[in-house]
Design an enzyme around this catalytic site. Structure first.
Site, PDB file in Angstrom:
ATOM      1  N   SER A  50       0.847  -1.206   0.000  1.00 20.84           N
ATOM      2  CA  SER A  50       0.000   0.000   0.000  1.00 20.84           C
ATOM      3  C   SER A  50       0.878   1.250   0.000  1.00 20.84           C
ATOM      4  CB  SER A  50      -0.859  -0.009   1.259  1.00 20.84           C
ATOM      5  OG  SER A  50       0.000   0.155   2.387  1.00 20.84           O
ATOM      6  N   ASP A  82      -0.831  -1.614  -4.325  1.00 27.44           N
ATOM      7  CA  ASP A  82      -2.214  -1.489  -3.837  1.00 27.44           C
ATOM      8  C   ASP A  82      -2.588  -0.002  -3.796  1.00 27.44           C
ATOM      9  OD1 ASP A  82      -4.602  -2.377  -2.688  1.00 27.44           O
ATOM     10  OD2 ASP A  82      -3.797  -2.267  -0.645  1.00 27.44           O
ATOM     11  N   ASP A 104      -5.584   3.726  -8.765  1.00 28.52           N
ATOM     12  CA  ASP A 104      -6.861   4.030  -8.116  1.00 28.52           C
ATOM     13  C   ASP A 104      -7.294   5.459  -8.456  1.00 28.52           C
ATOM     14  OD1 ASP A 104      -9.008   4.545  -6.518  1.00 28.52           O
ATOM     15  OD2 ASP A 104      -8.087   3.846  -4.653  1.00 28.52           O
ATOM     16  N   GLU A 134     -10.125   0.998 -10.136  1.00 27.09           N
ATOM     17  CA  GLU A 134     -11.269   1.042  -9.202  1.00 27.09           C
ATOM     18  C   GLU A 134     -12.323   1.997  -9.724  1.00 27.09           C
ATOM     19  OE1 GLU A 134     -10.341   1.413  -4.991  1.00 27.09           O
ATOM     20  OE2 GLU A 134     -12.140   2.613  -4.662  1.00 27.09           O
ATOM     21  N   GLY A 181     -10.659  -1.446   6.818  1.00 27.39           N
ATOM     22  CA  GLY A 181     -10.546  -1.338   8.274  1.00 27.39           C
ATOM     23  C   GLY A 181     -11.609  -2.166   8.994  1.00 27.39           C
ATOM     24  N   HIS A 208     -12.194  -5.324  -2.158  1.00 30.93           N
ATOM     25  CA  HIS A 208     -11.346  -4.662  -1.152  1.00 30.93           C
ATOM     26  C   HIS A 208     -12.075  -4.672   0.181  1.00 30.93           C
ATOM     27  CE1 HIS A 208      -8.135  -2.520  -3.600  1.00 30.93           C
ATOM     28  NE2 HIS A 208      -8.834  -3.200  -4.492  1.00 30.93           N
ATOM     29  N   ASN A 230      -8.852  -8.838  -1.098  1.00 30.94           N
ATOM     30  CA  ASN A 230      -7.808  -8.092  -0.385  1.00 30.94           C
ATOM     31  C   ASN A 230      -7.993  -8.164   1.126  1.00 30.94           C
ATOM     32  OD1 ASN A 230      -7.070  -7.237  -2.920  1.00 30.94           O
ATOM     33  ND2 ASN A 230      -7.122  -5.060  -2.435  1.00 30.94           N
TER      34      ASN A 230
HETATM   35  O1  G3H Z   1      -5.870  -0.121   1.300  1.00 32.26           O
HETATM   36  C1  G3H Z   1      -5.897  -0.351   2.472  1.00 32.26           C
HETATM   37  C2  G3H Z   1      -4.737  -0.888   3.220  1.00 32.26           C
HETATM   38  O2  G3H Z   1      -5.193  -1.427   4.415  1.00 32.26           O
HETATM   39  C3  G3H Z   1      -3.645   0.143   3.339  1.00 32.26           C
HETATM   40  O3  G3H Z   1      -3.389   0.688   4.557  1.00 32.26           O
HETATM   41  O4  G3H Z   1      -1.821   2.564   3.760  1.00 32.26           O
HETATM   42  O5  G3H Z   1      -2.159   2.037   6.203  1.00 32.26           O
HETATM   43  O6  G3H Z   1      -0.888   0.494   4.731  1.00 32.26           O
HETATM   44  P1  G3H Z   1      -2.007   1.510   4.827  1.00 32.26           P
HETATM   45  P1  13P Z   2      -8.937  -4.553   4.887  1.00 36.55           P
HETATM   46  O1  13P Z   2      -7.850  -3.902   5.682  1.00 36.55           O
HETATM   47  O2  13P Z   2     -10.283  -4.081   5.292  1.00 36.55           O
HETATM   48  O3  13P Z   2      -8.784  -6.029   4.863  1.00 36.55           O
HETATM   49  O4  13P Z   2      -8.768  -4.037   3.361  1.00 36.55           O
HETATM   50  C1  13P Z   2      -7.626  -4.362   2.651  1.00 36.55           C
HETATM   51  C2  13P Z   2      -7.625  -3.754   1.299  1.00 36.55           C
HETATM   52  O5  13P Z   2      -8.635  -3.601   0.652  1.00 36.55           O
HETATM   53  C3  13P Z   2      -6.328  -3.363   0.739  1.00 36.55           C
HETATM   54  O6  13P Z   2      -6.450  -2.757  -0.504  1.00 36.55           O
HETATM   55 ZN    ZN Z   3      -8.175  -1.573  -0.744  1.00 38.97          ZN
END
Ligand code: G3H
Ligand code: 13P
Ligand code: ZN
Length: 287
Positions: A50, A82, A104, A134, A181, A208, A230
């Site tokens: 990410s 991601d 995205d 997306e 989340g 997602h 995901n």
């Molecule tokens: O896209 C959602 C992921 O959970 C990314 O979270 O940018 O805090 O690593 P993060």
């Molecule tokens: P979650 O953290 O809700 O599992 O989502 C993950 C996600 O979509 C990463 O792109």
């Molecule tokens: Zn996501």
């Protein structure tokens, strides 16, 4: 085995009626947990990074960790960006060895999302890298939107059809009721919308925000066209809870390996269970 494109994994998943797990990684322990779980389940897998992961670990570390992991494994693995934010970032990841990128553009008006996605697809496809886009907005629980407000951001099936034919993208992330989340209540997926979207496009769909979604809802989504699921939050929770358990049992523990080792094991267990739910266990040899 070298990295393979996510498109190749998702094509097999679509044909086989299962989904490939895409698991977020931020450090060595998580990369190892994902690969160990995939090997234990003999499953194809997607490692994804990410924005937060790139900021935390740096692109070079993520890419090197992933390539070190795949050099020693026989299961097929894709390394995926991601929620990529720009054309330039997608290029940086491709240059760093990623085999798949997400661009995205969901925050943009339709035509601008199409233009940005097309631009990434043009370059990525020349280099054998697959692209996920997306359409619609997948919320975060922190967005605090009500259901009726949230539905306004759900993916429109007709738009999805146009988007895919205009961009030539390989897979599409859809907004059908999941959010990133932790969920406050139980998420309710709009399965009819998902089926409608699947009937308008001929590419694999991506779910997602899948942490906290009950297994039966995940299986139903897979039956209706989801080929990539995901997961981040459920892994974070397992990893961090294991660290907490070690430190609560012995608050004098100072060896990071004694804290991170059990965390890695717990993350592996969470990922193995997800792989079984997604139906991708024992599919590695079919790629
Ligand atoms: O896209 C959602 C992921 O959970 C990314 O979270 O940018 O805090 O690593 P993060
Ligand atoms: P979650 O953290 O809700 O599992 O989502 C993950 C996600 O979509 C990463 O792109
Ligand atoms: Zn996501």
């Amino acid at each position: 085995m070298p990295l393979v494109s996510a498109a190749r994994l998702l094509k097999a998943a679509a044909a086989g009626g299962y989904a490939v797990g895409a698991f977020n990684c931020n450090n060595m322990e998580l990369v190892q947990a994902i690969i160990t779980a995939a090997e234990a389940e003999n499953a194809p897998v997607i490692l994804q990074a990410s924005q937060g992961a790139i900021k935390y670990a740096g692109l070079a570390y993520i890419s090197t960790l992933a390539r070190t992991a795949v050099a020693g494994t026989s299961v097929p693995v894709a390394l995926h960006l991601d929620h990529g934010t720009s054309f330039e970032q997608a290029l940086r990841c491709i240059t760093a060895g990623f085999s798949s990128v997400m661009i995205d553009g969901s925050r943009l008006p339709f035509a601008e999302n199409v233009a940005l996605t097309q631009r990434v697809v043009d370059v990525a496809h020349v280099l054998g890298v697959s692209v996920e886009a997306e359409l619609g907005k997948i919320g975060g629980t922190e967005d605090d939107v009500s259901v009726s407000e949230a539905e306004a951001f759900f993916t429109d099936p007709d738009e999805a059809g146009r988007f895919v034919s205009e961009t030539g993208v390989d897979s599409l992330a859809v907004a059908v009721g999941t959010a990133h989340g932790r969920y406050r209540g139980e998420p309710r997926l709009d399965f009819e919308r998902l089926s409608l979207i699947a009937s308008r496009v001929n590419i694999p769909l991506v779910l997602h925000g899948s942490s906290g979604v009950p297994p039966e809802a995940i299986r139903e989504a897979i039956r209706r066209g989801i080929c990539k699921v995901n997961i981040d939050t459920d892994i974070r929770e397992g990893f961090t809870n294991a660290m907490r358990r070690v430190l609560e049992a012995d608050s004098d523990e100072i060896d990071p390996r004694k804290v991170l080792g059990p965390a890695r094991e717990e993350a592996t267990a969470v990922i193995r269970e997800k792989i079984r739910i997604f139906g991708s266990a024992n599919k590695a040899n079919e790629i």
